[in-house]
Design a protein around this motif. Structure first.
Motif, mmCIF file in Angstrom:
data_model
loop_
_atom_site.group_PDB
_atom_site.id
_atom_site.type_symbol
_atom_site.label_atom_id
_atom_site.label_comp_id
_atom_site.label_asym_id
_atom_site.label_seq_id
_atom_site.Cartn_x
_atom_site.Cartn_y
_atom_site.Cartn_z
ATOM 1 N N PHE A 32 0.801 -1.212 0.000
ATOM 2 C CA PHE A 32 0.000 0.000 0.000
ATOM 3 C C PHE A 32 0.839 1.270 0.000
ATOM 4 N N THR A 33 2.113 1.167 0.297
ATOM 5 C CA THR A 33 2.961 2.361 0.271
ATOM 6 C C THR A 33 3.103 2.894 -1.147
ATOM 7 N N LEU A 34 2.841 2.051 -2.134
ATOM 8 C CA LEU A 34 2.959 2.473 -3.528
ATOM 9 C C LEU A 34 1.653 3.036 -4.085
ATOM 10 N N TRP A 35 0.579 2.912 -3.359
ATOM 11 C CA TRP A 35 -0.726 3.356 -3.831
ATOM 12 C C TRP A 35 -0.875 4.864 -3.653
ATOM 13 N N SER A 36 -1.609 5.466 -4.577
ATOM 14 C CA SER A 36 -1.902 6.902 -4.446
ATOM 15 C C SER A 36 -2.950 7.093 -3.350
ATOM 16 N N ARG A 37 -2.976 8.291 -2.822
ATOM 17 C CA ARG A 37 -3.974 8.591 -1.783
ATOM 18 C C ARG A 37 -5.386 8.388 -2.320
ATOM 19 N N GLU A 38 -5.617 8.766 -3.559
ATOM 20 C CA GLU A 38 -6.935 8.611 -4.176
ATOM 21 C C GLU A 38 -7.357 7.142 -4.191
ATOM 22 N N ASN A 39 -6.439 6.264 -4.589
ATOM 23 C CA ASN A 39 -6.764 4.840 -4.623
ATOM 24 C C ASN A 39 -6.969 4.269 -3.223
ATOM 25 N N LEU A 40 -6.186 4.731 -2.260
ATOM 26 C CA LEU A 40 -6.363 4.279 -0.877
ATOM 27 C C LEU A 40 -7.723 4.713 -0.328
ATOM 28 N N GLU A 41 -8.117 5.940 -0.647
ATOM 29 C CA GLU A 41 -9.413 6.426 -0.185
ATOM 30 C C GLU A 41 -10.548 5.645 -0.838
ATOM 31 N N ARG A 42 -10.410 5.325 -2.115
ATOM 32 C CA ARG A 42 -11.421 4.536 -2.817
ATOM 33 C C ARG A 42 -11.524 3.146 -2.204
ATOM 34 N N LEU A 43 -10.378 2.520 -1.930
ATOM 35 C CA LEU A 43 -10.366 1.202 -1.307
ATOM 36 C C LEU A 43 -11.025 1.251 0.070
ATOM 37 N N ALA A 44 -10.689 2.256 0.853
ATOM 38 C CA ALA A 44 -11.270 2.383 2.191
ATOM 39 C C ALA A 44 -12.788 2.522 2.111
ATOM 40 N N ALA A 45 -13.274 3.310 1.180
ATOM 41 C CA ALA A 45 -14.718 3.495 1.029
ATOM 42 C C ALA A 45 -15.391 2.190 0.600
ATOM 43 N N GLU A 46 -14.772 1.474 -0.341
ATOM 44 C CA GLU A 46 -15.335 0.200 -0.798
ATOM 45 C C GLU A 46 -15.356 -0.830 0.324
ATOM 46 N N LEU A 47 -14.282 -0.887 1.095
ATOM 47 C CA LEU A 47 -14.224 -1.848 2.198
ATOM 48 C C LEU A 47 -15.222 -1.484 3.291
ATOM 49 N N TYR A 48 -15.399 -0.201 3.541
ATOM 50 C CA TYR A 48 -16.394 0.232 4.522
ATOM 51 C C TYR A 48 -17.793 -0.198 4.087
ATOM 52 N N ASP A 49 -18.112 0.054 2.816
ATOM 53 C CA ASP A 49 -19.431 -0.331 2.298
ATOM 54 C C ASP A 49 -19.631 -1.843 2.365
ATOM 55 N N GLU A 50 -18.606 -2.591 1.986
ATOM 56 C CA GLU A 50 -18.699 -4.049 2.024
ATOM 57 C C GLU A 50 -18.876 -4.546 3.457
ATOM 58 N N ASN A 51 -18.128 -3.970 4.379
ATOM 59 C CA ASN A 51 -18.245 -4.358 5.784
ATOM 60 C C ASN A 51 -19.636 -4.043 6.328
#
Length: 50
Positions: free
Chosen positions: A4-23
């Motif tokens: 995840f250190t290589l991921w852009s902030r935008e992609n990390l935020e998108r992943l966090a939102a998707e994981l939150y919704d899935e959870n």
């Protein structure tokens, strides 16, 4: 495992939102399954006592 250190902030935020919704959905599904299970157990208990 993803680095995840290589991921852009935008992609990390998108992943966090998707994981939150899935959870959130998984928790709701689990709650519904538990409610159905408890109702079934109560109903079977009533039939057993009758």
């Amino acid at each position: 495992m993803a680095n995840f250190t290589l991921w852009s902030r935008e992609n990390l935020e998108r992943l966090a939102a998707e994981l939150y919704d899935e959870n959130t959905q998984l928790r709701a599904d689990l709650r519904a399954a538990l409610d159905a299970f408890r109702a079934l157990v109560r109903e079977q208990g009533k039939e057993h006592l009758a």
